[in-house]
Design an enzyme around this catalytic site. Structure first.
Site, mmCIF file in Angstrom:
data_model
loop_
_atom_site.group_PDB
_atom_site.id
_atom_site.type_symbol
_atom_site.label_atom_id
_atom_site.label_comp_id
_atom_site.label_asym_id
_atom_site.label_seq_id
_atom_site.Cartn_x
_atom_site.Cartn_y
_atom_site.Cartn_z
ATOM 1 N N GLY A 9 0.794 -1.220 0.000
ATOM 2 C CA GLY A 9 0.000 0.000 0.000
ATOM 3 C C GLY A 9 0.827 1.271 0.000
ATOM 4 O O GLY A 9 0.403 2.314 -0.502
ATOM 5 N N ASN A 10 2.060 1.189 0.554
ATOM 6 C CA ASN A 10 2.928 2.369 0.597
ATOM 7 C C ASN A 10 3.356 2.816 -0.796
ATOM 8 O O ASN A 10 3.808 3.943 -0.981
ATOM 9 C CB ASN A 10 4.171 2.073 1.432
ATOM 10 C CG ASN A 10 5.018 0.957 0.843
ATOM 11 O OD1 ASN A 10 4.619 -0.201 0.837
ATOM 12 N ND2 ASN A 10 6.178 1.296 0.338
ATOM 13 N N LYS A 121 -9.940 -6.311 8.366
ATOM 14 C CA LYS A 121 -9.135 -5.662 7.339
ATOM 15 C C LYS A 121 -9.333 -4.151 7.373
ATOM 16 O O LYS A 121 -10.427 -3.654 7.116
ATOM 17 C CB LYS A 121 -9.541 -6.203 5.955
ATOM 18 C CG LYS A 121 -8.658 -5.712 4.814
ATOM 19 C CD LYS A 121 -7.298 -6.345 4.879
ATOM 20 C CE LYS A 121 -6.468 -6.000 3.660
ATOM 21 N NZ LYS A 121 -5.098 -6.525 3.777
ATOM 22 N N LYS A 205 -4.670 -8.482 -0.188
ATOM 23 C CA LYS A 205 -3.914 -8.347 -1.439
ATOM 24 C C LYS A 205 -2.797 -9.362 -1.551
ATOM 25 O O LYS A 205 -2.538 -9.909 -2.637
ATOM 26 C CB LYS A 205 -3.390 -6.921 -1.549
ATOM 27 C CG LYS A 205 -2.490 -6.630 -2.740
ATOM 28 C CD LYS A 205 -1.016 -6.678 -2.384
ATOM 29 C CE LYS A 205 -0.676 -5.696 -1.284
ATOM 30 N NZ LYS A 205 0.716 -5.825 -0.819
ATOM 31 N N LYS A 263 2.119 -11.113 4.461
ATOM 32 C CA LYS A 263 3.145 -11.293 3.429
ATOM 33 C C LYS A 263 3.904 -12.597 3.643
ATOM 34 O O LYS A 263 4.172 -13.334 2.689
ATOM 35 C CB LYS A 263 4.107 -10.100 3.424
ATOM 36 C CG LYS A 263 3.495 -8.808 2.907
ATOM 37 C CD LYS A 263 4.489 -7.668 2.945
ATOM 38 C CE LYS A 263 3.900 -6.432 2.281
ATOM 39 N NZ LYS A 263 2.599 -6.031 2.819
#
Length: 303
Positions: A9-10, A121, A205, A263
């Site tokens: 997202g960054n 989320k 994601k 992740k």
């Protein structure tokens, strides 16, 4: 090599940055600069986050009272916007002949997934606690702490299938850079009538990117973030960057669910199920990550 690169997202909006078009476009421009060198050598699929954008669109739609605030519709809207920016910024760096395509990607979820009853989320922007609780009361939200602020949280069931895998493959075979599965994909599920419907949830994601990479039989999954890789003891003087590790080794550690945990699990599942490699690390080192000399390299367990 067929590579799926999942942008954190960054890459679109960093924590604490103002929510403006100029800020988001500049972040995408930086990401494009890191990704452009890969295109000449590899088949590249790009996925990305969209949590802040979906949350803001939901707030706008709710205020307008238009009945367009379901998360599947808002996911499709934000995927188009972000895909457009990625295409344009990559196109400004690559030869005119290089084709791009943004695919609005539907992802199946199970309506009986227990996650429907556990909103976890984060989406949207952060608020001070009092403001978050006021909005939660007014709008029927669930909210939770995210760092120093509070954000709306929504259900996040596991992804089961990416529906558009075949057209994505066709495009890759013709040399197209594909942007897809934004924000975990557009959440959909089969109803009792046997028809496919939108789901008012957000798919993780990283999990969706790992699923996509498996379905595409990718050679490498790259989970790009803003740190050099996976650390044990993060935030302590004993913090240590993990270099080459296996899923079994990673799963013995405990990583926060709100940051590195998804992740790590996505990388482990991809490697364990395919026997291929996943890498977690900093976006600005993506070429070195693919070369095996940067990031946390997750490789198959021996034997």
């Amino acid at each position: 090599m067929r590579v799926v690169v999942a942008l954190g997202g960054n890459a679109i909006l960093r924590r604490g940055q103002p929510f403006t078009v100029d800020v988001q476009r500049e972040n995408v421009r930086v990401a494009a600069g890191a990704l452009a060198p890969l295109v000449a050598e590899h088949e590249v699929v790009i996925t990305h986050g969209n949590g802040p954008q979906v949350g803001l669109l939901a707030l706008q739609a709710s205020e307008a009272g238009a009945g367009m605030d379901t998360l599947d519709l808002l996911g499709a809207q934000s995927d188009g916007m972000i895909g457009y920016m990625i295409e344009q910024e990559l196109g400004n760096l690559l030869p005119f002949e290089q084709p791009f395509a943004t695919i609005l990607t539907m992802v199946e979820v199970d309506p009986d997934d227990p996650a429907f009853g556990r909103p976890t989320k984060p989406i949207g922007i952060g608020y001070p606690e009092a403001e978050a609780r006021r909005l939660a009361e007014a709008k029927g939200w669930a909210v939770a702490r995210d760092g120093d602020l509070w954000r709306r949280v929504v259900p996040s069931p596991d992804p089961l299938r990416v529906f558009e895998v075949r057209p994505i493959e066709w495009l890759l075979e013709r040399g197209v850079v594909v942007i897809c599965t934004g924000g975990g994909g557009i959440p959909t599920m089969y109803g009792d009538d046997g028809a496919l419907h939108g789901a008012n949830v957000v798919v993780d994601k990283d999990k969706a990117s790992a699923l996509l990479a498996r379905q595409l039989e990718a050679d490498t999954l790259v989970l790009a973030t803003d740190v050099a890789g996976v650390y044990t003891g993060w935030g302590t003087p004993e913090a240590e960057l993990l270099g080459r590790v296996t899923p079994a080794q990673l799963r013995r550690e405990d990583f926060p669910a709100g940051s590195m945990g998804p992740k790590v699990e996505a990388a482990c599942s991809f490697v364990a199920e395919t026997g291929q490699r996943a890498v977690i690390g900093s976006l600005d080192e993506v070429d070195r990550m693919l070369a095996g000399v940067a990031g946390t390299q997750v490789v198959p367990d021996a034997g």
